[in-house]
Write a protein that holds these residues in place. Structure first.
Motif, PDB file in Angstrom:
ATOM      1  N   ASN A  22      14.902  19.582  32.473  1.00 36.51           N
ATOM      2  CA  ASN A  22      14.751  21.016  32.288  1.00 36.51           C
ATOM      3  C   ASN A  22      16.054  21.693  32.666  1.00 36.51           C
ATOM      4  O   ASN A  22      16.626  21.415  33.711  1.00 36.51           O
ATOM      5  CB  ASN A  22      13.622  21.576  33.157  1.00 36.51           C
ATOM      6  CG  ASN A  22      12.265  21.296  32.583  1.00 36.51           C
ATOM      7  OD1 ASN A  22      12.113  21.174  31.382  1.00 36.51           O
ATOM      8  ND2 ASN A  22      11.279  21.191  33.439  1.00 36.51           N
ATOM      9  N   HIS A  23      16.481  22.584  31.827  1.00 35.79           N
ATOM     10  CA  HIS A  23      17.664  23.388  32.113  1.00 35.79           C
ATOM     11  C   HIS A  23      17.178  24.725  32.650  1.00 35.79           C
ATOM     12  O   HIS A  23      16.375  25.399  32.016  1.00 35.79           O
ATOM     13  CB  HIS A  23      18.493  23.577  30.845  1.00 35.79           C
ATOM     14  CG  HIS A  23      19.028  22.290  30.305  1.00 35.79           C
ATOM     15  ND1 HIS A  23      20.199  21.744  30.738  1.00 35.79           N
ATOM     16  CD2 HIS A  23      18.527  21.439  29.389  1.00 35.79           C
ATOM     17  CE1 HIS A  23      20.418  20.614  30.097  1.00 35.79           C
ATOM     18  NE2 HIS A  23      19.408  20.400  29.270  1.00 35.79           N
ATOM     19  N   ILE A  24      17.671  25.089  33.817  1.00 33.10           N
ATOM     20  CA  ILE A  24      17.212  26.296  34.499  1.00 33.10           C
ATOM     21  C   ILE A  24      18.382  27.265  34.625  1.00 33.10           C
ATOM     22  O   ILE A  24      19.480  26.874  35.030  1.00 33.10           O
ATOM     23  CB  ILE A  24      16.651  25.957  35.892  1.00 33.10           C
ATOM     24  CG1 ILE A  24      15.486  24.982  35.759  1.00 33.10           C
ATOM     25  CG2 ILE A  24      16.215  27.221  36.622  1.00 33.10           C
ATOM     26  CD1 ILE A  24      15.029  24.399  37.067  1.00 33.10           C
ATOM     27  N   ALA A  25      18.124  28.516  34.282  1.00 35.11           N
ATOM     28  CA  ALA A  25      19.118  29.574  34.424  1.00 35.11           C
ATOM     29  C   ALA A  25      18.529  30.655  35.327  1.00 35.11           C
ATOM     30  O   ALA A  25      17.408  31.101  35.112  1.00 35.11           O
ATOM     31  CB  ALA A  25      19.482  30.159  33.062  1.00 35.11           C
ATOM     32  N   GLU A  26      19.287  31.035  36.352  1.00 38.32           N
ATOM     33  CA  GLU A  26      18.868  32.081  37.285  1.00 38.32           C
ATOM     34  C   GLU A  26      19.969  33.126  37.347  1.00 38.32           C
ATOM     35  O   GLU A  26      21.146  32.792  37.227  1.00 38.32           O
ATOM     36  CB  GLU A  26      18.661  31.518  38.694  1.00 38.32           C
ATOM     37  CG  GLU A  26      17.622  30.453  38.805  1.00 38.32           C
ATOM     38  CD  GLU A  26      17.555  29.858  40.202  1.00 38.32           C
ATOM     39  OE1 GLU A  26      18.433  30.178  41.035  1.00 38.32           O
ATOM     40  OE2 GLU A  26      16.634  29.080  40.454  1.00 38.32           O
ATOM     41  N   ALA A  27      19.576  34.367  37.568  1.00 36.93           N
ATOM     42  CA  ALA A  27      20.579  35.430  37.668  1.00 36.93           C
ATOM     43  C   ALA A  27      20.122  36.490  38.655  1.00 36.93           C
ATOM     44  O   ALA A  27      18.931  36.785  38.766  1.00 36.93           O
ATOM     45  CB  ALA A  27      20.832  36.068  36.314  1.00 36.93           C
ATOM     46  N   ILE A  28      21.100  37.037  39.363  1.00 41.50           N
ATOM     47  CA  ILE A  28      20.891  38.177  40.250  1.00 41.50           C
ATOM     48  C   ILE A  28      21.826  39.278  39.773  1.00 41.50           C
ATOM     49  O   ILE A  28      23.036  39.067  39.665  1.00 41.50           O
ATOM     50  CB  ILE A  28      21.197  37.828  41.716  1.00 41.50           C
ATOM     51  CG1 ILE A  28      20.278  36.718  42.209  1.00 41.50           C
ATOM     52  CG2 ILE A  28      21.065  39.066  42.592  1.00 41.50           C
ATOM     53  CD1 ILE A  28      20.634  36.198  43.579  1.00 41.50           C
ATOM     54  N   GLN A  38      14.567  34.259  36.355  1.00 43.23           N
ATOM     55  CA  GLN A  38      14.740  32.819  36.218  1.00 43.23           C
ATOM     56  C   GLN A  38      14.062  32.389  34.927  1.00 43.23           C
ATOM     57  O   GLN A  38      12.974  32.861  34.600  1.00 43.23           O
ATOM     58  CB  GLN A  38      14.115  32.094  37.403  1.00 43.23           C
ATOM     59  CG  GLN A  38      14.230  30.601  37.334  1.00 43.23           C
ATOM     60  CD  GLN A  38      13.591  29.921  38.540  1.00 43.23           C
ATOM     61  OE1 GLN A  38      12.916  30.555  39.336  1.00 43.23           O
ATOM     62  NE2 GLN A  38      13.804  28.632  38.666  1.00 43.23           N
ATOM     63  N   ALA A  39      14.706  31.476  34.201  1.00 41.66           N
ATOM     64  CA  ALA A  39      14.135  30.963  32.960  1.00 41.66           C
ATOM     65  C   ALA A  39      14.490  29.491  32.831  1.00 41.66           C
ATOM     66  O   ALA A  39      15.534  29.043  33.309  1.00 41.66           O
ATOM     67  CB  ALA A  39      14.671  31.738  31.764  1.00 41.66           C
ATOM     68  N   SER A  40      13.606  28.739  32.183  1.00 44.40           N
ATOM     69  CA  SER A  40      13.877  27.321  31.972  1.00 44.40           C
ATOM     70  C   SER A  40      13.511  26.948  30.543  1.00 44.40           C
ATOM     71  O   SER A  40      12.618  27.542  29.936  1.00 44.40           O
ATOM     72  CB  SER A  40      13.098  26.459  32.963  1.00 44.40           C
ATOM     73  OG  SER A  40      11.718  26.626  32.767  1.00 44.40           O
ATOM     74  N   ALA A  41      14.218  25.960  30.025  1.00 43.21           N
ATOM     75  CA  ALA A  41      13.980  25.471  28.667  1.00 43.21           C
ATOM     76  C   ALA A  41      14.552  24.061  28.564  1.00 43.21           C
ATOM     77  O   ALA A  41      15.193  23.558  29.494  1.00 43.21           O
ATOM     78  CB  ALA A  41      14.625  26.392  27.640  1.00 43.21           C
ATOM     79  N   ASP A  42      14.312  23.421  27.433  1.00 44.94           N
ATOM     80  CA  ASP A  42      14.851  22.080  27.211  1.00 44.94           C
ATOM     81  C   ASP A  42      16.335  22.110  26.869  1.00 44.94           C
ATOM     82  O   ASP A  42      17.011  21.097  26.952  1.00 44.94           O
ATOM     83  CB  ASP A  42      14.088  21.378  26.089  1.00 44.94           C
ATOM     84  CG  ASP A  42      12.671  21.023  26.507  1.00 44.94           C
ATOM     85  OD1 ASP A  42      12.441  20.868  27.723  1.00 44.94           O
ATOM     86  OD2 ASP A  42      11.805  20.908  25.625  1.00 44.94           O
ATOM     87  N   THR A  56      19.181  32.460  26.807  1.00 42.01           N
ATOM     88  CA  THR A  56      18.584  33.496  25.964  1.00 42.01           C
ATOM     89  C   THR A  56      17.333  34.075  26.609  1.00 42.01           C
ATOM     90  O   THR A  56      17.149  35.299  26.655  1.00 42.01           O
ATOM     91  CB  THR A  56      18.243  32.920  24.574  1.00 42.01           C
ATOM     92  OG1 THR A  56      19.434  32.400  23.984  1.00 42.01           O
ATOM     93  CG2 THR A  56      17.649  33.984  23.672  1.00 42.01           C
ATOM     94  N   LYS A  57      16.462  33.207  27.128  1.00 46.37           N
ATOM     95  CA  LYS A  57      15.253  33.684  27.809  1.00 46.37           C
ATOM     96  C   LYS A  57      15.609  34.508  29.038  1.00 46.37           C
ATOM     97  O   LYS A  57      14.974  35.530  29.323  1.00 46.37           O
ATOM     98  CB  LYS A  57      14.377  32.501  28.223  1.00 46.37           C
ATOM     99  CG  LYS A  57      13.682  31.815  27.086  1.00 46.37           C
ATOM    100  CD  LYS A  57      12.838  30.669  27.612  1.00 46.37           C
ATOM    101  CE  LYS A  57      12.147  29.913  26.509  1.00 46.37           C
ATOM    102  NZ  LYS A  57      11.321  28.812  27.041  1.00 46.37           N
ATOM    103  N   LEU A  58      16.624  34.070  29.772  1.00 40.39           N
ATOM    104  CA  LEU A  58      17.055  34.784  30.973  1.00 40.39           C
ATOM    105  C   LEU A  58      17.549  36.185  30.634  1.00 40.39           C
ATOM    106  O   LEU A  58      17.170  37.160  31.289  1.00 40.39           O
ATOM    107  CB  LEU A  58      18.154  33.993  31.680  1.00 40.39           C
ATOM    108  CG  LEU A  58      18.766  34.644  32.909  1.00 40.39           C
ATOM    109  CD1 LEU A  58      17.770  34.636  34.051  1.00 40.39           C
ATOM    110  CD2 LEU A  58      20.038  33.929  33.306  1.00 40.39           C
ATOM    111  N   THR A  59      18.378  36.299  29.613  1.00 41.37           N
ATOM    112  CA  THR A  59      18.897  37.623  29.257  1.00 41.37           C
ATOM    113  C   THR A  59      17.785  38.533  28.744  1.00 41.37           C
ATOM    114  O   THR A  59      17.817  39.738  28.989  1.00 41.37           O
ATOM    115  CB  THR A  59      20.024  37.520  28.212  1.00 41.37           C
ATOM    116  OG1 THR A  59      19.567  36.767  27.095  1.00 41.37           O
ATOM    117  CG2 THR A  59      21.254  36.879  28.807  1.00 41.37           C
TER     118      THR A  59
END
Length: 113
Positions: A57-63, A74-78, A85-88
Motif C-alpha cells: 500500500n502506498h500511503i500519502a499524508e499531508a499537514i 491521509q490517503a492510501s492506494a495501490d 490524487t486522493k490526498l489532494t
C-alpha cells in the motif's frame, strides 16, 4: 509557501516531487494564507490474513498549516500517484470548507445598552 516532501521506505523521484508541487500549488492558488505544508509518502507492506499474501500500500499524508489551524489528511492506494490524487482531493474539500466558514463568518453587532 513552503512544501516539505519526505519519503519513508521509498525514494522520492523528481516526477513524484513535481506532481506533488503542481497539485498543491493548484489547490492553494485561491488561498494565500497557507504558511507551510508537509507531505509524507510511505510504502507499507501488509500481510492479508485470508490469502497469506502481502500487498503493498502506498500511503500519502499531508499537514497544511494555516494561521490558527492545521489540516491533516491521509490517503492510501495501490499506486503512489493515485494516493497523491486522493490526498489532494481530501485536502481540497477541507480547504474549501475552511474558506467557506471564513466567508460566512459575520461578527455579531454589539448593541449599545
Amino acid at each position: 509557501m513552503q512544501i516539505t516532501i519526505r519519503g519513508h521506505h521509498l525514494s522520492i523521484t523528481p516526477a513524484i516531487e513535481e506532481n506533488i508541487r503542481d497539485r498543491f500549488t493548484q489547490m492553494t492558488k485561491h488561498i494565500d494564507q497557507v504558511n507551510s505544508m508537509q507531505v509524507k509518502l510511505s510504502k507499507d507492506h501488509q500481510l492479508d490474513k485470508r490469502s497469506k499474501k502481502g500487498s503493498a500500500n502506498h500511503i500519502a499524508e499531508a499537514i497544511v498549516r494555516l494561521p490558527g489551524i492545521e489540516l491533516f489528511a491521509q490517503a492510501s492506494a495501490d499506486d503512489m500517484y493515485n494516493a497523491i490524487t486522493k490526498l489532494t482531493d481530501k485536502l481540497k474539500r477541507q480547504l474549501d470548507k475552511h474558506r467557506k466558514m471564513q466567508l460566512d463568518y459575520q461578527p455579531m453587532e454589539i448593541l449599545a445598552t
